[in-house]
Design a protein around this motif. Sequence first.
Motif, PDB file in Angstrom:
ATOM      1  N   GLY A  67      13.493   4.634   5.532  1.00  0.00           N
ATOM      2  CA  GLY A  67      13.975   4.811   4.170  1.00  0.00           C
ATOM      3  C   GLY A  67      13.681   6.171   3.578  1.00  0.00           C
ATOM      4  O   GLY A  67      13.895   6.410   2.384  1.00  0.00           O
ATOM      5  N   ASN A  68      13.153   7.100   4.420  1.00  0.00           N
ATOM      6  CA  ASN A  68      12.871   8.471   3.999  1.00  0.00           C
ATOM      7  C   ASN A  68      11.864   8.573   2.851  1.00  0.00           C
ATOM      8  O   ASN A  68      11.887   9.520   2.074  1.00  0.00           O
ATOM      9  N   GLY A  69      10.969   7.569   2.759  1.00  0.00           N
ATOM     10  CA  GLY A  69       9.932   7.645   1.719  1.00  0.00           C
ATOM     11  C   GLY A  69       8.825   8.617   2.084  1.00  0.00           C
ATOM     12  O   GLY A  69       8.126   9.142   1.209  1.00  0.00           O
ATOM     13  N   GLY A  70       8.652   8.877   3.378  1.00  0.00           N
ATOM     14  CA  GLY A  70       7.691   9.863   3.834  1.00  0.00           C
ATOM     15  C   GLY A  70       6.242   9.400   3.775  1.00  0.00           C
ATOM     16  O   GLY A  70       5.926   8.290   3.343  1.00  0.00           O
ATOM     17  N   THR A  71       5.364  10.285   4.220  1.00  0.00           N
ATOM     18  CA  THR A  71       3.925   9.994   4.209  1.00  0.00           C
ATOM     19  C   THR A  71       3.435   9.723   2.794  1.00  0.00           C
ATOM     20  O   THR A  71       2.531   8.907   2.593  1.00  0.00           O
ATOM     21  N   GLY A  72       4.041  10.376   1.819  1.00  0.00           N
ATOM     22  CA  GLY A  72       3.650  10.158   0.421  1.00  0.00           C
ATOM     23  C   GLY A  72       3.816   8.715   0.003  1.00  0.00           C
ATOM     24  O   GLY A  72       3.004   8.191  -0.771  1.00  0.00           O
ATOM     25  N   TYR A  73       4.863   8.067   0.499  1.00  0.00           N
ATOM     26  CA  TYR A  73       5.065   6.649   0.168  1.00  0.00           C
ATOM     27  C   TYR A  73       3.948   5.799   0.749  1.00  0.00           C
ATOM     28  O   TYR A  73       3.486   4.857   0.096  1.00  0.00           O
ATOM     29  N   ARG A  74       3.508   6.101   1.951  1.00  0.00           N
ATOM     30  CA  ARG A  74       2.397   5.361   2.546  1.00  0.00           C
ATOM     31  C   ARG A  74       1.169   5.439   1.645  1.00  0.00           C
ATOM     32  O   ARG A  74       0.472   4.431   1.428  1.00  0.00           O
ATOM     33  N   GLU A  75       0.908   6.620   1.112  1.00  0.00           N
ATOM     34  CA  GLU A  75      -0.271   6.809   0.268  1.00  0.00           C
ATOM     35  C   GLU A  75      -0.121   6.100  -1.074  1.00  0.00           C
ATOM     36  O   GLU A  75      -1.060   5.493  -1.574  1.00  0.00           O
ATOM     37  N   ARG A  76       1.082   6.169  -1.651  1.00  0.00           N
ATOM     38  CA  ARG A  76       1.312   5.504  -2.939  1.00  0.00           C
ATOM     39  C   ARG A  76       1.254   3.986  -2.782  1.00  0.00           C
ATOM     40  O   ARG A  76       0.744   3.277  -3.665  1.00  0.00           O
ATOM     41  N   LEU A  77       1.777   3.472  -1.677  1.00  0.00           N
ATOM     42  CA  LEU A  77       1.724   2.033  -1.419  1.00  0.00           C
ATOM     43  C   LEU A  77       0.275   1.581  -1.265  1.00  0.00           C
ATOM     44  O   LEU A  77      -0.110   0.507  -1.751  1.00  0.00           O
ATOM     45  N   ASN A  78      -0.513   2.390  -0.593  1.00  0.00           N
ATOM     46  CA  ASN A  78      -1.928   2.080  -0.422  1.00  0.00           C
ATOM     47  C   ASN A  78      -2.633   2.020  -1.777  1.00  0.00           C
ATOM     48  O   ASN A  78      -3.414   1.097  -2.050  1.00  0.00           O
ATOM     49  N   THR A  79      -2.347   2.996  -2.648  1.00  0.00           N
ATOM     50  CA  THR A  79      -2.948   3.017  -3.983  1.00  0.00           C
ATOM     51  C   THR A  79      -2.550   1.782  -4.780  1.00  0.00           C
ATOM     52  O   THR A  79      -3.385   1.158  -5.447  1.00  0.00           O
ATOM     53  N   ARG A  80      -1.288   1.418  -4.695  1.00  0.00           N
ATOM     54  CA  ARG A  80      -0.792   0.253  -5.420  1.00  0.00           C
ATOM     55  C   ARG A  80      -1.497  -1.010  -4.925  1.00  0.00           C
ATOM     56  O   ARG A  80      -1.923  -1.855  -5.722  1.00  0.00           O
ATOM     57  N   TYR A  81      -1.635  -1.147  -3.624  1.00  0.00           N
ATOM     58  CA  TYR A  81      -2.271  -2.330  -3.040  1.00  0.00           C
ATOM     59  C   TYR A  81      -3.736  -2.416  -3.451  1.00  0.00           C
ATOM     60  O   TYR A  81      -4.244  -3.493  -3.762  1.00  0.00           O
ATOM     61  N   GLU A  82      -4.425  -1.301  -3.434  1.00  0.00           N
ATOM     62  CA  GLU A  82      -5.857  -1.301  -3.729  1.00  0.00           C
ATOM     63  C   GLU A  82      -6.163  -1.551  -5.197  1.00  0.00           C
ATOM     64  O   GLU A  82      -7.203  -2.116  -5.535  1.00  0.00           O
ATOM     65  N   THR A  83      -5.271  -1.129  -6.083  1.00  0.00           N
ATOM     66  CA  THR A  83      -5.573  -1.215  -7.506  1.00  0.00           C
ATOM     67  C   THR A  83      -4.923  -2.392  -8.225  1.00  0.00           C
ATOM     68  O   THR A  83      -5.287  -2.698  -9.356  1.00  0.00           O
ATOM     69  N   SER A  84      -3.961  -3.061  -7.564  1.00  0.00           N
ATOM     70  CA  SER A  84      -3.230  -4.127  -8.239  1.00  0.00           C
ATOM     71  C   SER A  84      -3.421  -5.482  -7.563  1.00  0.00           C
ATOM     72  O   SER A  84      -2.865  -5.736  -6.492  1.00  0.00           O
ATOM     73  N   PRO A  85      -4.192  -6.391  -8.183  1.00  0.00           N
ATOM     74  CA  PRO A  85      -4.363  -7.746  -7.627  1.00  0.00           C
ATOM     75  C   PRO A  85      -3.040  -8.493  -7.495  1.00  0.00           C
ATOM     76  O   PRO A  85      -2.839  -9.236  -6.534  1.00  0.00           O
ATOM     77  N   GLU A  86      -2.140  -8.305  -8.468  1.00  0.00           N
ATOM     78  CA  GLU A  86      -0.847  -9.009  -8.419  1.00  0.00           C
ATOM     79  C   GLU A  86      -0.006  -8.522  -7.240  1.00  0.00           C
ATOM     80  O   GLU A  86       0.719  -9.314  -6.617  1.00  0.00           O
ATOM     81  N   PHE A  87      -0.100  -7.231  -6.934  1.00  0.00           N
ATOM     82  CA  PHE A  87       0.653  -6.695  -5.799  1.00  0.00           C
ATOM     83  C   PHE A  87       0.080  -7.226  -4.491  1.00  0.00           C
ATOM     84  O   PHE A  87       0.834  -7.569  -3.573  1.00  0.00           O
ATOM     85  N   ARG A  88      -1.234  -7.314  -4.397  1.00  0.00           N
ATOM     86  CA  ARG A  88      -1.849  -7.881  -3.191  1.00  0.00           C
ATOM     87  C   ARG A  88      -1.422  -9.331  -3.000  1.00  0.00           C
ATOM     88  O   ARG A  88      -1.119  -9.778  -1.887  1.00  0.00           O
ATOM     89  N   ARG A  89      -1.392 -10.076  -4.108  1.00  0.00           N
ATOM     90  CA  ARG A  89      -0.984 -11.481  -4.036  1.00  0.00           C
ATOM     91  C   ARG A  89       0.479 -11.592  -3.596  1.00  0.00           C
ATOM     92  O   ARG A  89       0.833 -12.474  -2.794  1.00  0.00           O
ATOM     93  N   LEU A  90       1.317 -10.694  -4.105  1.00  0.00           N
ATOM     94  CA  LEU A  90       2.732 -10.700  -3.722  1.00  0.00           C
ATOM     95  C   LEU A  90       2.893 -10.436  -2.233  1.00  0.00           C
ATOM     96  O   LEU A  90       3.675 -11.116  -1.550  1.00  0.00           O
ATOM     97  N   MET A  91       2.158  -9.467  -1.694  1.00  0.00           N
ATOM     98  CA  MET A  91       2.238  -9.153  -0.264  1.00  0.00           C
ATOM     99  C   MET A  91       1.786 -10.341   0.584  1.00  0.00           C
ATOM    100  O   MET A  91       2.394 -10.656   1.618  1.00  0.00           O
ATOM    101  N   ASN A  92       0.740 -11.014   0.165  1.00  0.00           N
ATOM    102  CA  ASN A  92       0.270 -12.194   0.878  1.00  0.00           C
ATOM    103  C   ASN A  92       1.314 -13.295   0.881  1.00  0.00           C
ATOM    104  O   ASN A  92       1.623 -13.894   1.921  1.00  0.00           O
TER     105      ASN A  92
END
Length: 317
Positions: free
Chosen positions: A215-240
């Motif tokens: 999807g051409n999000g690049g390495t930056g997307y990997r880092e932003r996704l990681n930040t979102r996962y680490e800081t958002s309980p609702e996002f972690r729950r959604l991924m689970n």
Amino acid sequence: MYVPVNDEKPEGYTVSRSPHSPHSPHSLQFTDQMPDHTFPSLEYDLASKKWRILIFWTLVILDSFAIPIILYFVLNYSTTLDKKQVYYIISFTLFGTLMLEYAQRAWRLWMKTSTCRVVNTKRLDFDWLHWNLTLVLVVVIVEVAVATSLNEPLVRLLAMPLPSIFFTFGLEMLLVELMRSFNIRASFRVSSVPKGGVLRPALYTLIEDVVAVDGNGGTGYRERLNTRYETSPEFRRLMNNLTYFWMVPALLLDVAVSHLIFWKGINEDTAYVIGWSLPFAWASFWTIMTIYWVRIALDEEKKNWGKEGSQLIRSVL
């Protein structure tokens, strides 16, 4: 373990990460900077890529669903070709779009100037999705080769590539979730999770790799996704929840479809159509449901961010 903390910023301190978090190879440390509680955007706009997505999935539908079924009946019942010739032709047309995408993503990850590779990895350290696609291609090629190598081609085995793809990914997701349930750390790098790190939900890793590379999000997307996962309980729950939403039906459906394909109570033509249509129909319906679910969940997540003056952060554990 999560600790509710008041939104008030502790004077002179913020939270950074170090190698023991339950969500990544990091855990809490204090620095001399003020914390930033801004909602961590993924900064990825699907709308701007709608035509590329539409073209890609149109081609996938054609060569992974429509063409195998159309060619099967046209070549078998409207030509004088023998069965072996028919199935040779069909096998050479299978998954052309996916194989081209596989080659393209291999190049994007391998090239020296790659902008989508996992941080701190070498050129041949392909991401988790790429190794999974490699395994899937091996499985499919073996099935097709065995089915067409005999004097009397095995039509029922030629109906198995699509169920095998879904089963392979479903089984991989199950193994990851079992490891997570027993707190088993990664035995090797799984995309952004290094060896010895705490595994993420299986679908999280697939999303990371698909968006970053395809999807051409690049390495930056990997880092932003990681930040979102680490800081958002609702996002972690959604991924689970999404992981189980895809994993369980995929495994159950593929067991049922495989049983139907090899059941002698139906003829070979019907078995072939079932193998190439049911998994695709299910995946299409599940994708539509997922899109609506994710839209609602992300809207709720953003609305509830920092609500009632508190947010959840990782503990030092």
